[in-house]
Write a protein that holds these residues in place. Structure first.
Motif, PDB file in Angstrom:
ATOM      1  N   MET A   1       0.828  -1.210   0.000  1.00  0.00           N
ATOM      2  CA  MET A   1       0.000   0.000   0.000  1.00  0.00           C
ATOM      3  C   MET A   1       0.861   1.259   0.000  1.00  0.00           C
ATOM      4  N   ALA A   2       2.043   1.169   0.605  1.00  0.00           N
ATOM      5  CA  ALA A   2       2.958   2.309   0.550  1.00  0.00           C
ATOM      6  C   ALA A   2       3.429   2.533  -0.888  1.00  0.00           C
ATOM      7  N   HIS A   3       3.725   1.433  -1.602  1.00  0.00           N
ATOM      8  CA  HIS A   3       4.117   1.553  -3.011  1.00  0.00           C
ATOM      9  C   HIS A   3       2.977   2.132  -3.846  1.00  0.00           C
ATOM     10  N   VAL A   4       1.767   1.685  -3.557  1.00  0.00           N
ATOM     11  CA  VAL A   4       0.597   2.206  -4.270  1.00  0.00           C
ATOM     12  C   VAL A   4       0.497   3.716  -4.061  1.00  0.00           C
ATOM     13  N   THR A   5       0.729   4.154  -2.826  1.00  0.00           N
ATOM     14  CA  THR A   5       0.657   5.584  -2.525  1.00  0.00           C
ATOM     15  C   THR A   5       1.722   6.363  -3.287  1.00  0.00           C
TER      16      THR A   5
ATOM     17  N   ALA B   1       1.517  20.505  -8.055  1.00  0.00           N
ATOM     18  CA  ALA B   1       1.516  21.177  -6.755  1.00  0.00           C
ATOM     19  C   ALA B   1       1.440  20.145  -5.640  1.00  0.00           C
ATOM     20  N   ALA B   2       2.201  20.356  -4.578  1.00  0.00           N
ATOM     21  CA  ALA B   2       2.232  19.401  -3.473  1.00  0.00           C
ATOM     22  C   ALA B   2       1.025  19.526  -2.562  1.00  0.00           C
ATOM     23  N   VAL B   3       0.521  20.744  -2.374  1.00  0.00           N
ATOM     24  CA  VAL B   3      -0.557  20.961  -1.411  1.00  0.00           C
ATOM     25  C   VAL B   3      -1.840  20.264  -1.844  1.00  0.00           C
ATOM     26  N   SER B   4      -2.233  20.449  -3.102  1.00  0.00           N
ATOM     27  CA  SER B   4      -3.457  19.797  -3.583  1.00  0.00           C
ATOM     28  C   SER B   4      -3.298  18.283  -3.595  1.00  0.00           C
ATOM     29  N   ASP B   5      -2.111  17.790  -3.952  1.00  0.00           N
ATOM     30  CA  ASP B   5      -1.858  16.347  -3.939  1.00  0.00           C
ATOM     31  C   ASP B   5      -1.958  15.791  -2.522  1.00  0.00           C
ATOM     32  N   ALA B   6      -1.401  16.526  -1.554  1.00  0.00           N
ATOM     33  CA  ALA B   6      -1.446  16.083  -0.161  1.00  0.00           C
ATOM     34  C   ALA B   6      -2.884  15.985   0.331  1.00  0.00           C
ATOM     35  N   SER B   7      -3.702  16.953  -0.026  1.00  0.00           N
ATOM     36  CA  SER B   7      -5.109  16.938   0.392  1.00  0.00           C
ATOM     37  C   SER B   7      -5.852  15.764  -0.220  1.00  0.00           C
ATOM     38  N   ALA B   8      -5.651  15.544  -1.521  1.00  0.00           N
ATOM     39  CA  ALA B   8      -6.363  14.456  -2.208  1.00  0.00           C
ATOM     40  C   ALA B   8      -5.917  13.090  -1.706  1.00  0.00           C
ATOM     41  N   LEU B   9      -4.607  12.866  -1.623  1.00  0.00           N
ATOM     42  CA  LEU B   9      -4.093  11.560  -1.201  1.00  0.00           C
ATOM     43  C   LEU B   9      -4.426  11.274   0.270  1.00  0.00           C
ATOM     44  N   SER B  10      -4.393  12.301   1.105  1.00  0.00           N
ATOM     45  CA  SER B  10      -4.700  12.097   2.529  1.00  0.00           C
ATOM     46  C   SER B  10      -6.134  11.632   2.728  1.00  0.00           C
ATOM     47  N   SER B  11      -7.070  12.298   2.068  1.00  0.00           N
ATOM     48  CA  SER B  11      -8.476  11.970   2.275  1.00  0.00           C
ATOM     49  C   SER B  11      -8.848  10.611   1.697  1.00  0.00           C
ATOM     50  N   ILE B  12      -8.155  10.172   0.648  1.00  0.00           N
ATOM     51  CA  ILE B  12      -8.522   8.923  -0.022  1.00  0.00           C
ATOM     52  C   ILE B  12      -7.750   7.717   0.525  1.00  0.00           C
TER      53      ILE B  12
ATOM     54  N   ALA C   1       3.055   9.948   6.951  1.00  0.00           N
ATOM     55  CA  ALA C   1       4.358  10.296   6.367  1.00  0.00           C
ATOM     56  C   ALA C   1       4.465   9.804   4.931  1.00  0.00           C
ATOM     57  N   ILE C   2       3.921   8.626   4.649  1.00  0.00           N
ATOM     58  CA  ILE C   2       3.931   8.102   3.274  1.00  0.00           C
ATOM     59  C   ILE C   2       3.205   9.053   2.344  1.00  0.00           C
ATOM     60  N   VAL C   3       2.028   9.507   2.781  1.00  0.00           N
ATOM     61  CA  VAL C   3       1.230  10.421   1.956  1.00  0.00           C
ATOM     62  C   VAL C   3       1.958  11.745   1.759  1.00  0.00           C
TER      63      VAL C   3
ATOM     64  N   VAL D   1      -5.311   7.514   3.366  1.00  0.00           N
ATOM     65  CA  VAL D   1      -4.943   7.318   4.771  1.00  0.00           C
ATOM     66  C   VAL D   1      -5.845   6.323   5.502  1.00  0.00           C
ATOM     67  N   PRO D   2      -7.180   6.337   5.281  1.00  0.00           N
ATOM     68  CA  PRO D   2      -8.005   5.320   5.962  1.00  0.00           C
ATOM     69  C   PRO D   2      -7.565   3.886   5.663  1.00  0.00           C
ATOM     70  N   SER D   3      -7.167   3.616   4.424  1.00  0.00           N
ATOM     71  CA  SER D   3      -6.690   2.267   4.075  1.00  0.00           C
ATOM     72  C   SER D   3      -5.287   2.014   4.635  1.00  0.00           C
ATOM     73  N   LEU D   4      -4.437   3.036   4.597  1.00  0.00           N
ATOM     74  CA  LEU D   4      -3.068   2.874   5.081  1.00  0.00           C
ATOM     75  C   LEU D   4      -3.019   2.599   6.581  1.00  0.00           C
ATOM     76  N   THR D   5      -3.893   3.247   7.344  1.00  0.00           N
ATOM     77  CA  THR D   5      -3.864   3.070   8.802  1.00  0.00           C
ATOM     78  C   THR D   5      -4.350   1.688   9.247  1.00  0.00           C
ATOM     79  N   LYS D   6      -4.981   0.945   8.343  1.00  0.00           N
ATOM     80  CA  LYS D   6      -5.362  -0.428   8.670  1.00  0.00           C
ATOM     81  C   LYS D   6      -4.155  -1.373   8.627  1.00  0.00           C
ATOM     82  N   ILE D   7      -3.087  -0.936   7.958  1.00  0.00           N
ATOM     83  CA  ILE D   7      -1.889  -1.772   7.787  1.00  0.00           C
ATOM     84  C   ILE D   7      -0.717  -1.236   8.599  1.00  0.00           C
ATOM     85  N   TYR D   8      -0.511   0.098   8.549  1.00  0.00           N
ATOM     86  CA  TYR D   8       0.624   0.718   9.203  1.00  0.00           C
ATOM     87  C   TYR D   8       0.151   1.586  10.365  1.00  0.00           C
TER      88      TYR D   8
END
Length: 426
Positions: A91-95, A108-119, A135-137, A121-128
């Protein structure tokens, strides 16, 4: 006088005032002190932003907002998951791959951070754990200004003048951006193996990969058309950005069908606010740059540095050290606008390749977006995920260290940066 202007701006910004207001206050204070006619202020400001190349910034920002709202992130995630989902740290590789894919359309990093975080992080926190997931996001989002198109590189090229082209800066970021992405993935695999995190995702199936690739092909074609057209000379960066907006609208309305007319006002307002901040910075900075020119600050600084060292590599190390501290405390756009007109001519005087210096400058400040206390990407990720800043920073330092390692390697071996743009005629 010029040094007082720079110091005054930095102090105002560090005390928490908005960057554009701090820049304007420092410029006006300097004018009052110098006795220069105030009537030149609006003329200088208007002339600085009355630029066709600068129009590419709001267009690329608008295209990025449209593509995110159109649901391309989900398609990129599905494609990445079909390729690397069933490996250690999958999942880290997927991110990371999703961040790299999103970087090719947003810049832009800010818009990417917002989009990736909301989509994601819920899946990432089930594993890590939460800190590592955030930090991955954050690391994946930081690929946005490195892999073209890049809003930061557009600002740098504009402030540097005719010696640097937008297309050349874009191509300078390709190889280092891929190296950083692969390095992040290897780092994630090592951390996942060391901490004993289980393998997740479905086993690799070529048919599934091809199906996801076919579904995402229309999205992946956008950077090929836009960046390829800019590099190939078919159109300018501004025209390419406008084409990206039309392309994003077509995908959102007719392909993914996740974009509605009711979404457009909010998207336009968000892009306009970000563009207005950059425009205000450039306008006020033009006054400061004028005062620096009148005060001969670039020449004085160049003489001082040459008295300290005649070695280009030492100069690059000193600039990197300066930008390390600047990136920790100052928003990156303000740093570009204040420091590029000052340092870029000195780098040329040292015989340093303009594209090489430009990329190192951008990468330095991009890393600064991940470093506290004013790491804007950290604040965005913390705001979306509700992960405490201390927990995020504790997990993010290996990614920061890796980016600095790549910076040093690119500094010592310029062809990593310059070979591709020179091969393409830049």
């Amino acid at each position: 006088m010029s040094l007082a202007v720079v110091a005054g701006f930095l102090l105002l910004a560090l005390f928490g005032l908005p960057i554009a207001f701090a820049m304007g206050s420092a410029a006006l204070a300097a004018l009052a002190y110098s006795g220069v006619d105030f009537s030149m202020v609006p003329q200088r400001m208007m002339h600085s932003v009355n630029s066709f190349p600068l129009m590419s910034i709001p267009f690329f920002m608008l295209a990025g907002e449209l593509m995110i709202k159109a649901g391309i992130v989900e398609r990129l995630i599905a494609l990445a998951n079909s390729v690397v989902g069933r490996v250690r740290g999958g999942m880290a590789h997927v991110t990371m791959l999703s961040g790299a894919g999103l970087a090719t359309v947003s810049g832009a990093a800010v818009s990417d951070a917002s989009a990736l975080s909301s989509i994601l992080v819920p899946s990432l926190t089930k594993i890590y754990d939460r800190g590592f997931a955030a930090a991955i996001v954050a690391a994946a989002a930081n690929l946005g200004p490195i892999i073209p198109p890049s809003g930061a590189m557009i600002v740098y090229a504009f402030m540097a003048g005719s010696s640097v082209s937008v297309g050349g800066m874009f191509m300078a970021g390709v190889v280092p951006g891929l190296i950083i992405c692969v390095g992040f993935m290897l780092l994630c695999s090592w951390i996942a193996g060391r901490r004993g995190w289980a393998v997740t995702g479905e086993a690799f199936q070529l048919s599934r990969v091809l199906a996801e690739l076919k579904r995402s092909l229309i999205v992946l074609a956008m950077p090929v058309i836009v960046i390829g057209g800019i590099v190939g000379g078919a159109f300018t960066a501004t025209e390419g950005a406008a084409i990206a907006v039309v392309y994003a609208l077509a995908i959102g309305f007719f392909i993914t069908r996740q974009l509605n007319v009711s979404d457009l006002p909010g998207i336009v307002v968000r892009a306009a606010i970000t563009s207005a901040v950059v425009g205000a910075l450039i306008a006020f900075a033009s006054v400061v740059t004028y005062l620096m020119t009148v005060d001969l600050l670039p020449q004085k600084l160049s003489e001082l540095l040459r008295a300290l060292t005649s070695e280009p590599l030492v100069f690059l190390a000193l600039v990197s050290l300066l930008l390390f501290f600047v990136g920790m405390f100052l928003e990156s756009n303000a740093a570009y606008i204040m420091l590029v007109p000052l340092l870029h001519p000195i780098a040329i005087a040292y015989g340093i390749d303009p594209l090489h210096f430009g990329f190192l400058f951008v990468l330095n400040l991009v890393i600064g977006m991940l470093t506290p206390p004013v790491g804007v990407v950290l604040f965005v990720v913390c705001g979306v995920t509700r992960v405490p800043m201390r927990e995020l920073v504790k997990s993010a330092w290996p990614f920061i260290a890796l980016m600095y390692a790549v910076l040093v390697v690119c500094m010592l071996f310029p062809p990593i940066v310059t070979a591709l743009p020179r091969a393409l005629g830049y």
